[in-house]
Design a protein around this motif. Structure first.
Motif, PDB file in Angstrom:
ATOM      1  N   ALA A 292       0.921  -1.251   0.100  1.00 32.24           N
ATOM      2  CA  ALA A 292      -0.242   0.115  -0.115  1.00 32.24           C
ATOM      3  C   ALA A 292       0.845   1.241  -0.117  1.00 32.24           C
ATOM      4  N   GLU A 293       2.019   1.286   0.782  1.00 30.12           N
ATOM      5  CA  GLU A 293       2.604   2.433   0.835  1.00 30.12           C
ATOM      6  C   GLU A 293       3.537   2.588  -0.522  1.00 30.12           C
ATOM      7  N   ALA A 294       4.024   1.555  -1.131  1.00 30.32           N
ATOM      8  CA  ALA A 294       4.813   1.728  -2.326  1.00 30.32           C
ATOM      9  C   ALA A 294       3.751   1.999  -3.494  1.00 30.32           C
ATOM     10  N   LEU A 295       2.505   1.598  -3.612  1.00 34.77           N
ATOM     11  CA  LEU A 295       1.305   2.046  -4.571  1.00 34.77           C
ATOM     12  C   LEU A 295       1.269   3.611  -4.225  1.00 34.77           C
ATOM     13  N   LYS A 296       1.174   4.003  -3.163  1.00 36.31           N
ATOM     14  CA  LYS A 296       0.761   5.329  -2.699  1.00 36.31           C
ATOM     15  C   LYS A 296       1.952   6.401  -3.572  1.00 36.31           C
ATOM     16  N   TYR A 297       3.241   5.762  -3.202  1.00 35.58           N
ATOM     17  CA  TYR A 297       4.379   6.574  -3.464  1.00 35.58           C
ATOM     18  C   TYR A 297       4.221   6.369  -5.156  1.00 35.58           C
ATOM     19  N   TYR A 298       4.018   5.305  -5.998  1.00 32.44           N
ATOM     20  CA  TYR A 298       4.047   5.372  -7.187  1.00 32.44           C
ATOM     21  C   TYR A 298       2.939   6.271  -7.953  1.00 32.44           C
ATOM     22  N   TYR A 299       1.883   6.193  -7.178  1.00 32.22           N
ATOM     23  CA  TYR A 299       0.510   7.109  -7.643  1.00 32.22           C
ATOM     24  C   TYR A 299       0.992   8.421  -7.663  1.00 32.22           C
ATOM     25  N   ALA A 300       1.570   8.874  -6.381  1.00 30.63           N
ATOM     26  CA  ALA A 300       2.107  10.147  -6.285  1.00 30.63           C
ATOM     27  C   ALA A 300       3.182  10.759  -7.538  1.00 30.63           C
ATOM     28  N   LYS A 301       3.933   9.956  -8.048  1.00 29.66           N
ATOM     29  CA  LYS A 301       5.029  10.090  -8.915  1.00 29.66           C
ATOM     30  C   LYS A 301       4.356  10.088 -10.015  1.00 29.66           C
ATOM     31  N   THR A 302       3.480   9.195 -10.493  1.00 28.96           N
ATOM     32  CA  THR A 302       2.937   9.131 -11.745  1.00 28.96           C
ATOM     33  C   THR A 302       1.637   9.603 -12.361  1.00 28.96           C
ATOM     34  N   LYS A 303       0.773   9.514 -11.162  1.00 30.91           N
ATOM     35  CA  LYS A 303      -0.594   9.938 -11.288  1.00 30.91           C
ATOM     36  C   LYS A 303      -1.445   8.757 -11.936  1.00 30.91           C
ATOM     37  N   ASN A 304      -0.770   7.666 -11.916  1.00 30.15           N
ATOM     38  CA  ASN A 304      -1.380   6.497 -12.926  1.00 30.15           C
ATOM     39  C   ASN A 304      -2.217   5.690 -11.754  1.00 30.15           C
ATOM     40  N   PRO A 305      -3.798   5.597 -12.046  1.00 34.27           N
ATOM     41  CA  PRO A 305      -4.286   4.554 -11.205  1.00 34.27           C
ATOM     42  C   PRO A 305      -3.812   3.129 -11.584  1.00 34.27           C
TER      43      PRO A 305
END
Length: 349
Positions: A247-260
């Motif tokens: 969950a933490e990694a996915l939130k980081y990924y989304y913050a960087k890419t804005k990809n759902p």
């Protein structure tokens, strides 16, 4: 005693290195662009195909480099028009890839490794030994061959690519990203990154790296349980990559890419198909914009799991929808030829 020199696969070097090699051979630098076009845009399988190069240059290339192309060893056609391919690699390893035709799209499902090391209990590939990573060119070749197949059988080019075949893409990170670069490049296959989905069983640090690299393709997480004890039971990788870490990694990924993100959820009878399971999944979905694909399970001989009953699957999906989560139920394709999700496994021949 004559020592045999192992040739480098020419597609493993970058354009600048190719140009440097061409100049070293005493040729003009512009020849590198011609060779590059033959390798990627035209997918040449040997140097003799490069008809606008002199015989002397082709011989020089052949003495220094190889082209380790992929070939279709066998194809099987399903009743639903899905085509499963067995691909033979230059070292005689074999992998599988699938063409999935639907009225809306033509999808290639490609492999990223020979075998897999993750031992997911419900997946046939997980019971195979991981032999090696595929090169970027070997992944690229699968796409080229399946695209050709799509045009031949259905008169339509590929519209989508999913890295959901054999292997864990994020354990072959550099080659997977380079294959996407070549597939999307103007001087490659020129496909849109948004038409590509990379699926992972969940490696937190590599998901963060996808964010740092600001990838443009879609990310799917094979979740299958939103409860650590259940996920540990079917996916040993969860023991080092807990749901909290993911969950933490996915939130980081989304913050960087804005990809759902897409969560893939294979639904098993009396294991992860209850209301409590749906509630846990809905809670996990609150971390970032996402959608859920509920996937019908395809039983394999190695495991005792069964697909959930249809009415329970519908109730499960409806609960998620009522929580405002985009939810699709994916019916299996190619089951009769073992081409469906979780069924890809080959024996060395």
């Amino acid at each position: 005693m004559k020592v045999s020199i192992k040739k480098i696969d020419i597609r493993e070097i970058c354009f600048d290195d190719l140009k440097k090699n061409v100049v070293e051979m005493g040729e003009q630098a512009f020849r590198a662009k011609q060779i590059w076009e033959w390798l990627w845009a035209k997918s040449a399988q040997n140097f003799d195909e490069m008809s606008n190069l002199s015989k002397a240059l082709r011989d020089k290339l052949s003495s220094r480099f190889s082209i380790n192309s992929v070939a279709i060893s066998q194809s099987q056609l399903s009743a639903d028009k899905t085509i499963k391919n067995t691909f033979r690699l230059h070292d005689n390893h074999i992998i599988e890839g699938v063409l999935i035709p639907t009225p809306e799209r033509m999808t290639a499902c490609v492999s990223s490794q020979v075998g897999c090391s993750l031992t997911c209990k419900f997946c046939a590939t997980g019971y195979m030994e991981r032999k090696r990573n595929l090169t970027a060119a070997e992944i690229y070749d699968q796409v080229v061959l399946i695209d050709k197949q799509s045009k031949q059988h259905y008169n339509q080019p590929l519209t989508n690519i999913v890295y959901m075949g054999m292997g864990e893409p994020l354990l072959n990170y550099a080659n997977v990203l380079r294959s996407v670069e070549r597939i999307t490049a103007d001087d490659g296959l020129n496909m849109a990154a948004k038409r590509i989905t990379v699926s992972t069983a969940g490696i937190a640090k590599m998901i963060k790296k996808l964010g740092d690299d600001q990838v443009k393709f879609n990310l799917a997480l094979s979740l299958h349980a939103a409860n650590d004890s259940k996920r540990n039971e079917i996916m040993p990788i969860n023991e080092q990559n807990s749901l909290r870490a993911l969950a933490e990694a996915l939130k980081y990924y989304y913050a960087k890419t804005k990809n759902p993100v897409t969560y893939e959820y294979i639904i098993f009878d009396n294991f992860n198909d209850g209301l409590t399971d749906a509630m846990e999944l809905a809670k996990f979905c609150k971390h970032l914009p996402c959608k859920v694909n509920i996937i019908e399970y395809n039983p394999i001989s190695f495991a005792s799991f069964q697909n959930a009953e249809q009415d329970k699957t519908e109730i499960f999906a409806e609960y998620l929808r009522k929580q405002g989560i985009i939810t699709n139920i994916r019916r299996s394709r190619g089951k009769d030829i073992d081409a469906a999700c979780g069924q890809l496994a080959v024996k060395e021949k």
